[in-house]
Motif scaffolding. Sequence first.
Motif, PDB file in Angstrom:
ATOM      1  N   ALA A 125       0.830  -1.208   0.000  1.00  0.00           N
ATOM      2  CA  ALA A 125       0.000   0.000   0.000  1.00  0.00           C
ATOM      3  C   ALA A 125       0.858   1.249   0.000  1.00  0.00           C
ATOM      4  N   VAL A 126       0.401   2.235  -0.752  1.00  0.00           N
ATOM      5  CA  VAL A 126       1.004   3.571  -0.768  1.00  0.00           C
ATOM      6  C   VAL A 126      -0.105   4.581  -0.495  1.00  0.00           C
ATOM      7  N   LEU A 136       9.136   5.846  -5.074  1.00  0.00           N
ATOM      8  CA  LEU A 136      10.262   5.219  -4.384  1.00  0.00           C
ATOM      9  C   LEU A 136      10.048   3.713  -4.245  1.00  0.00           C
ATOM     10  N   LEU A 137       8.825   3.318  -3.868  1.00  0.00           N
ATOM     11  CA  LEU A 137       8.527   1.891  -3.738  1.00  0.00           C
ATOM     12  C   LEU A 137       8.715   1.178  -5.069  1.00  0.00           C
ATOM     13  N   ARG A 138       8.187   1.756  -6.143  1.00  0.00           N
ATOM     14  CA  ARG A 138       8.321   1.141  -7.462  1.00  0.00           C
ATOM     15  C   ARG A 138       9.790   1.035  -7.874  1.00  0.00           C
ATOM     16  N   ASP A 139      10.552   2.067  -7.610  1.00  0.00           N
ATOM     17  CA  ASP A 139      11.964   2.037  -7.972  1.00  0.00           C
ATOM     18  C   ASP A 139      12.704   0.973  -7.167  1.00  0.00           C
ATOM     19  N   TRP A 140      12.407   0.884  -5.878  1.00  0.00           N
ATOM     20  CA  TRP A 140      13.038  -0.116  -5.000  1.00  0.00           C
ATOM     21  C   TRP A 140      12.704  -1.535  -5.463  1.00  0.00           C
ATOM     22  N   ASP A 147       8.421  -6.432 -11.065  1.00  0.00           N
ATOM     23  CA  ASP A 147       7.608  -5.531 -11.867  1.00  0.00           C
ATOM     24  C   ASP A 147       6.453  -5.042 -10.991  1.00  0.00           C
ATOM     25  N   PRO A 148       6.413  -3.756 -10.631  1.00  0.00           N
ATOM     26  CA  PRO A 148       5.376  -3.280  -9.718  1.00  0.00           C
ATOM     27  C   PRO A 148       3.955  -3.396 -10.272  1.00  0.00           C
ATOM     28  N   CYS A 175       4.298   1.804   2.279  1.00  0.00           N
ATOM     29  CA  CYS A 175       5.264   2.891   2.130  1.00  0.00           C
ATOM     30  C   CYS A 175       4.533   4.160   2.507  1.00  0.00           C
ATOM     31  N   VAL A 176       4.909   4.738   3.629  1.00  0.00           N
ATOM     32  CA  VAL A 176       4.196   5.877   4.199  1.00  0.00           C
ATOM     33  C   VAL A 176       5.189   6.725   4.967  1.00  0.00           C
TER      34      VAL A 176
END
Length: 324
Positions: A125-126, A136-140, A147-148, A175-176
């Motif tokens: 969750a974002v 940032l989550l997708r890049d990580w 693949d996000p 990610c919060v």
Amino acid sequence: MTRLRLGFVALNDAAALIAAGAKGFFAAEGLEVDLVREVSWATIRDKVDVGALHGAHMLAPMALAATAGAELRPLVAPMALNLNGPAVTLSSRLAGVIDPAASAQGLAALIARRRDEGASGITLAVVFPHSTHNYLLRDWLSRAGIDPDRDVRINVAPPARMTELLVSGVVEGICVTEPWGAAAVTAGAGRTAVRASQLWPRTPDKVLALAEAWAAENPEVVQALVRAILRGAAWAERNRPELAALLSEPAYVAAPAAVIAPSLEDMIFHAGEANAPDPAHAAWLLAQMVRWNHLPVGVDAAAIAARVYRPDLYRAARDSLAAG
């Protein structure tokens, strides 16, 4: 006195606005400010758009996306409110089966294993699609070969609900911005996998966002507002124990001060020109929006960044404070 309504979401990085009100910095600039706590970022965006709020504590990519599109009023960001703050927190259940020292790679292996076994996938969750957190989550994830858009589900939830979602098992990672990741860790429901500052030192997060037309019509009020919030940011930087107690109050973040205090350690509210709206930050965020198909290829990112991020307004307020 000029009366204004400013929106915020219950997060540590609303500190500069909250301190500006509580410590009398708005009043010293001739401003009577009603701070309005909103539950979600969508509500913040919509109320600024229709004029129900004069401005708000806002996700930087949200301000950029509003201005890049045709449906919402363009916004300007005369100052940043913080650097750092977000963190990826994985559920304790996941942390128990993957290597905490290599959590992204461990997550990739777990996803592959679940896929091979025909088991359910991973849900994360974002706080909003157009958010530093999402990018940032997708890049990580992508750095670990995940693949996000295919390998995990990424849901959106209000920040203050994130801890509850992790505790209840609705999601397996969040990610919060703090203090909600720290609250999940304190509750025993999660472990911090990576902090934004580890992925991008001095990570941009929130800005003060104002309707572009209103800001142009009220330049003196904008300068007074930025000066007051700059003073609030400087106070927050220097007075963290008192800040934790202030943020813990029911009208603001409403989390225990004992949870908030350690979650402030990684955050920068004012030091090192943290409040300057940096066009390089806007450029990275816009590039991510294009990368993940949130903006079309070929969009004039430089023009959008220059229109939204207004270091000229910031410098004028900073310099008038220094001169005073």
